[in-house]
Scaffold this motif. Sequence first.
Motif, PDB file in Angstrom:
ATOM      1  N   ALA A  11     -74.279 -30.401-107.010  1.00  0.00           N
ATOM      2  CA  ALA A  11     -73.137 -29.545-106.691  1.00  0.00           C
ATOM      3  C   ALA A  11     -73.603 -28.244-106.039  1.00  0.00           C
ATOM      4  CB  ALA A  11     -72.354 -29.247-107.973  1.00  0.00           C
ATOM      5  N   HIS A  12     -74.715 -27.721-106.532  1.00  0.00           N
ATOM      6  CA  HIS A  12     -75.255 -26.489-105.955  1.00  0.00           C
ATOM      7  C   HIS A  12     -75.677 -26.700-104.507  1.00  0.00           C
ATOM      8  CE1 HIS A  12     -77.356 -22.496-106.563  1.00  0.00           C
ATOM      9  NE2 HIS A  12     -77.858 -22.906-105.410  1.00  0.00           N
ATOM     10  N   LEU A  13     -76.304 -27.828-104.223  1.00  0.00           N
ATOM     11  CA  LEU A  13     -76.746 -28.113-102.857  1.00  0.00           C
ATOM     12  C   LEU A  13     -75.571 -28.324-101.913  1.00  0.00           C
ATOM     13  CD1 LEU A  13     -79.732 -30.522-103.613  1.00  0.00           C
ATOM     14  CD2 LEU A  13     -79.863 -28.150-102.789  1.00  0.00           C
ATOM     15  N   ILE A  14     -74.494 -28.922-102.424  1.00  0.00           N
ATOM     16  CA  ILE A  14     -73.326 -29.186-101.589  1.00  0.00           C
ATOM     17  C   ILE A  14     -72.646 -27.889-101.173  1.00  0.00           C
ATOM     18  CG2 ILE A  14     -71.005 -30.184-101.603  1.00  0.00           C
ATOM     19  CD1 ILE A  14     -72.151 -32.419-103.389  1.00  0.00           C
ATOM     20  N   ASP A  15     -72.560 -26.939-102.098  1.00  0.00           N
ATOM     21  CA  ASP A  15     -71.860 -25.681-101.810  1.00  0.00           C
ATOM     22  C   ASP A  15     -72.656 -24.537-102.424  1.00  0.00           C
ATOM     23  OD1 ASP A  15     -70.143 -23.635-101.281  1.00  0.00           O
ATOM     24  OD2 ASP A  15     -68.393 -24.521-102.243  1.00  0.00           O
ATOM     25  N   GLU A  16     -73.694 -24.093-101.709  1.00  0.00           N
ATOM     26  CA  GLU A  16     -74.588 -23.074-102.256  1.00  0.00           C
ATOM     27  C   GLU A  16     -73.877 -21.744-102.477  1.00  0.00           C
ATOM     28  OE1 GLU A  16     -78.222 -22.574-100.202  1.00  0.00           O
ATOM     29  OE2 GLU A  16     -78.687 -24.723-100.120  1.00  0.00           O
ATOM     30  N   ASP A  17     -72.956 -21.390-101.596  1.00  0.00           N
ATOM     31  CA  ASP A  17     -72.282 -20.098-101.715  1.00  0.00           C
ATOM     32  C   ASP A  17     -71.465 -20.011-102.992  1.00  0.00           C
ATOM     33  OD1 ASP A  17     -73.355 -19.279 -99.334  1.00  0.00           O
ATOM     34  OD2 ASP A  17     -71.625 -19.931 -98.145  1.00  0.00           O
ATOM     35  N   SER A  18     -70.739 -21.085-103.336  1.00  0.00           N
ATOM     36  CA  SER A  18     -69.886 -21.066-104.523  1.00  0.00           C
ATOM     37  C   SER A  18     -70.698 -21.026-105.810  1.00  0.00           C
ATOM     38  CB  SER A  18     -68.969 -22.300-104.539  1.00  0.00           C
ATOM     39  OG  SER A  18     -68.100 -22.277-103.435  1.00  0.00           O
ATOM     40  N   PHE A  19     -71.887 -21.617-105.777  1.00  0.00           N
ATOM     41  CA  PHE A  19     -72.671 -21.741-106.996  1.00  0.00           C
ATOM     42  C   PHE A  19     -73.777 -20.696-107.123  1.00  0.00           C
ATOM     43  CE2 PHE A  19     -70.758 -25.888-106.604  1.00  0.00           C
ATOM     44  CZ  PHE A  19     -70.422 -26.200-107.911  1.00  0.00           C
ATOM     45  N   GLU A  20     -73.920 -19.832-106.127  1.00  0.00           N
ATOM     46  CA  GLU A  20     -75.018 -18.870-106.158  1.00  0.00           C
ATOM     47  C   GLU A  20     -74.934 -17.948-107.378  1.00  0.00           C
ATOM     48  OE1 GLU A  20     -78.476 -17.067-105.297  1.00  0.00           O
ATOM     49  OE2 GLU A  20     -77.624 -18.878-104.409  1.00  0.00           O
ATOM     50  N   ASN A  21     -73.711 -17.498-107.725  1.00  0.00           N
ATOM     51  CA  ASN A  21     -73.594 -16.585-108.860  1.00  0.00           C
ATOM     52  C   ASN A  21     -73.753 -17.286-110.207  1.00  0.00           C
ATOM     53  OD1 ASN A  21     -71.245 -18.000-108.658  1.00  0.00           O
ATOM     54  ND2 ASN A  21     -69.879 -16.275-109.082  1.00  0.00           N
ATOM     55  N   LEU A  22     -73.864 -18.625-110.196  1.00  0.00           N
ATOM     56  CA  LEU A  22     -74.124 -19.358-111.433  1.00  0.00           C
ATOM     57  C   LEU A  22     -75.607 -19.694-111.603  1.00  0.00           C
ATOM     58  CD1 LEU A  22     -71.172 -21.932-111.467  1.00  0.00           C
ATOM     59  CD2 LEU A  22     -71.415 -19.906-112.914  1.00  0.00           C
ATOM     60  N   ARG A  23     -76.398 -19.406-110.580  1.00  0.00           N
ATOM     61  CA  ARG A  23     -77.801 -19.817-110.600  1.00  0.00           C
ATOM     62  C   ARG A  23     -78.551 -19.189-111.768  1.00  0.00           C
ATOM     63  NH1 ARG A  23     -82.235 -17.472-108.547  1.00  0.00           N
ATOM     64  NH2 ARG A  23     -80.974 -15.865-107.538  1.00  0.00           N
ATOM     65  N   VAL A  24     -78.408 -17.887-111.955  1.00  0.00           N
ATOM     66  CA  VAL A  24     -79.097 -17.202-113.052  1.00  0.00           C
ATOM     67  C   VAL A  24     -78.457 -17.573-114.386  1.00  0.00           C
ATOM     68  CG1 VAL A  24     -79.695 -14.962-114.034  1.00  0.00           C
ATOM     69  CG2 VAL A  24     -79.806 -15.316-111.553  1.00  0.00           C
ATOM     70  N   TRP A  25     -77.132 -17.671-114.407  1.00  0.00           N
ATOM     71  CA  TRP A  25     -76.421 -18.016-115.649  1.00  0.00           C
ATOM     72  C   TRP A  25     -76.900 -19.354-116.205  1.00  0.00           C
ATOM     73  CZ3 TRP A  25     -73.153 -22.166-116.690  1.00  0.00           C
ATOM     74  CH2 TRP A  25     -72.422 -22.090-117.879  1.00  0.00           C
ATOM     75  N   LEU A  26     -77.212 -20.298-115.339  1.00  0.00           N
ATOM     76  CA  LEU A  26     -77.634 -21.620-115.791  1.00  0.00           C
ATOM     77  C   LEU A  26     -79.016 -21.614-116.435  1.00  0.00           C
ATOM     78  CD1 LEU A  26     -76.300 -23.827-112.867  1.00  0.00           C
ATOM     79  CD2 LEU A  26     -75.594 -23.947-115.258  1.00  0.00           C
ATOM     80  N   THR A  27     -79.783 -20.544-116.263  1.00  0.00           N
ATOM     81  CA  THR A  27     -81.063 -20.441-116.966  1.00  0.00           C
ATOM     82  C   THR A  27     -80.895 -19.819-118.347  1.00  0.00           C
ATOM     83  OG1 THR A  27     -81.574 -18.234-116.057  1.00  0.00           O
ATOM     84  CG2 THR A  27     -82.259 -20.159-114.766  1.00  0.00           C
ATOM     85  N   GLY A  28     -79.699 -19.325-118.644  1.00  0.00           N
ATOM     86  CA  GLY A  28     -79.440 -18.670-119.914  1.00  0.00           C
ATOM     87  C   GLY A  28     -79.835 -17.211-119.854  1.00  0.00           C
ATOM     88  N   THR A  29     -78.856 -16.326-119.768  1.00  0.00           N
ATOM     89  CA  THR A  29     -79.175 -14.905-119.629  1.00  0.00           C
ATOM     90  C   THR A  29     -78.108 -14.054-120.302  1.00  0.00           C
ATOM     91  OG1 THR A  29     -79.604 -13.112-118.053  1.00  0.00           O
ATOM     92  CG2 THR A  29     -77.982 -14.761-117.407  1.00  0.00           C
ATOM     93  N   LEU A  30     -78.531 -12.876-120.762  1.00  0.00           N
ATOM     94  CA  LEU A  30     -77.603 -11.907-121.341  1.00  0.00           C
ATOM     95  C   LEU A  30     -77.360 -10.735-120.396  1.00  0.00           C
ATOM     96  CD1 LEU A  30     -78.949 -11.771-125.013  1.00  0.00           C
ATOM     97  CD2 LEU A  30     -77.060 -13.134-124.122  1.00  0.00           C
ATOM     98  N   ALA A  31     -78.032 -10.735-119.258  1.00  0.00           N
ATOM     99  CA  ALA A  31     -77.885  -9.641-118.303  1.00  0.00           C
ATOM    100  C   ALA A  31     -76.568  -9.768-117.556  1.00  0.00           C
ATOM    101  CB  ALA A  31     -79.056  -9.655-117.316  1.00  0.00           C
ATOM    102  N   GLY A  32     -75.835  -8.672-117.498  1.00  0.00           N
ATOM    103  CA  GLY A  32     -74.614  -8.641-116.708  1.00  0.00           C
ATOM    104  C   GLY A  32     -73.486  -9.492-117.237  1.00  0.00           C
ATOM    105  N   ARG A  33     -73.499  -9.801-118.515  1.00  0.00           N
ATOM    106  CA  ARG A  33     -72.434 -10.641-119.068  1.00  0.00           C
ATOM    107  C   ARG A  33     -71.129  -9.861-119.153  1.00  0.00           C
ATOM    108  NH1 ARG A  33     -73.155 -14.660-117.308  1.00  0.00           N
ATOM    109  NH2 ARG A  33     -74.576 -13.434-116.039  1.00  0.00           N
ATOM    110  N   ARG A  34     -70.033 -10.550-118.939  1.00  0.00           N
ATOM    111  CA  ARG A  34     -68.722  -9.905-118.949  1.00  0.00           C
ATOM    112  C   ARG A  34     -68.221  -9.734-120.380  1.00  0.00           C
ATOM    113  NH1 ARG A  34     -64.895 -13.201-115.002  1.00  0.00           N
ATOM    114  NH2 ARG A  34     -63.460 -11.597-115.752  1.00  0.00           N
TER     115      ARG A  34
END
Length: 332
Positions: free
Chosen positions: A170-193
């Motif tokens: 899914a990321h490869l198909i639409d890189e722009d839509s998934f770019e902001n999920l790239r870091v989130w998918l590694t598990g992070t507490l930075a910048g959480r809403r």
Amino acid sequence: MIALVRHGRVPAYGLALALLALVFGWHISVGAKAIPLGTVAEALLTYDNTTFDHVVIRDLRLPRAAIAVMVGAALAVAGALMQGVTRNPLADPGLLGLLAGASFAVVILHGFLGIGGPGVIPLFAALGALAGAVIVWGIAISAPGGATPLTLVLAGAAVTAFLGALISMAHLIDEDSFENLRVWLTGTLAGRRTETALWALPWTLAGLAVAFGAARQVTVLAMGEEAATGLGVDVHKLQAAILFAVVALTASAVAVAGPLAFVGLVIPHVVRFFVGHDYRAVVPWSALAGAIYMLVADIAARLVLAPVEISTGLVTAILGAPVFVWLVRARL
């Protein structure tokens, strides 16, 4: 110390809470700019919105520390419940497909449907976690020998790898839509809403409430279904309640911080070393230890390669992987 904890005396809980408060303050004090613990205490007790450090603490660092506590407690208790109910020492939301299922659901929700509302994410994460658990369990029970610890882990690894591949596609198909999920998918507490955390909090509290309420029965169920039935436990009702708790806890953690691996595996084993196998002690101590562990892991994520910050999920994976290997060698 171990004897004190095993008997569940109040001083042991008091020491643990004091340690949690100390690590909580330490977590707030570290970052791009170190802030003295005295200033942290002032910001928490006598907040002054004209003081820059106070604003940083209240608006940025305090929410991140609170999220770390919530996520750590949720994943640790979820892992403890799974290990108790399945009598599988390798049970963990990550190893049995719940983290992957929840992550995949959030990716579909955000990337393809374009929905990112904080109130919807926990619900979709819960549905994804439940679907992941059901698929893994279905594969395991259909294997020769049924749902053994080995078949559950293998099924979980297969489902996790498959869903991870779909996320990558899914990321490869639409890189722009998934770019902001790239870091989130590694598990992070930075910048959480904070809004997402507030929407996820009721799920966490509901899961913890069920876990605390069912702790005594989980101890009985860990001895086997026949023994539990003989002692008056409604096994199917208990399993349904625990499934709800595990899904709610996992979904709330993933919705806020992404998939953080091995937390639910490592913490319950450490806790049982000190308190034994009575889940009336395992559940609360897992919550406390999980919160402390997540705070320390997030501190490490910010300090190890400072000034560069790495994802907290990478730290939990690095710390948890050796424990997983040891458990596989010792238990399988």
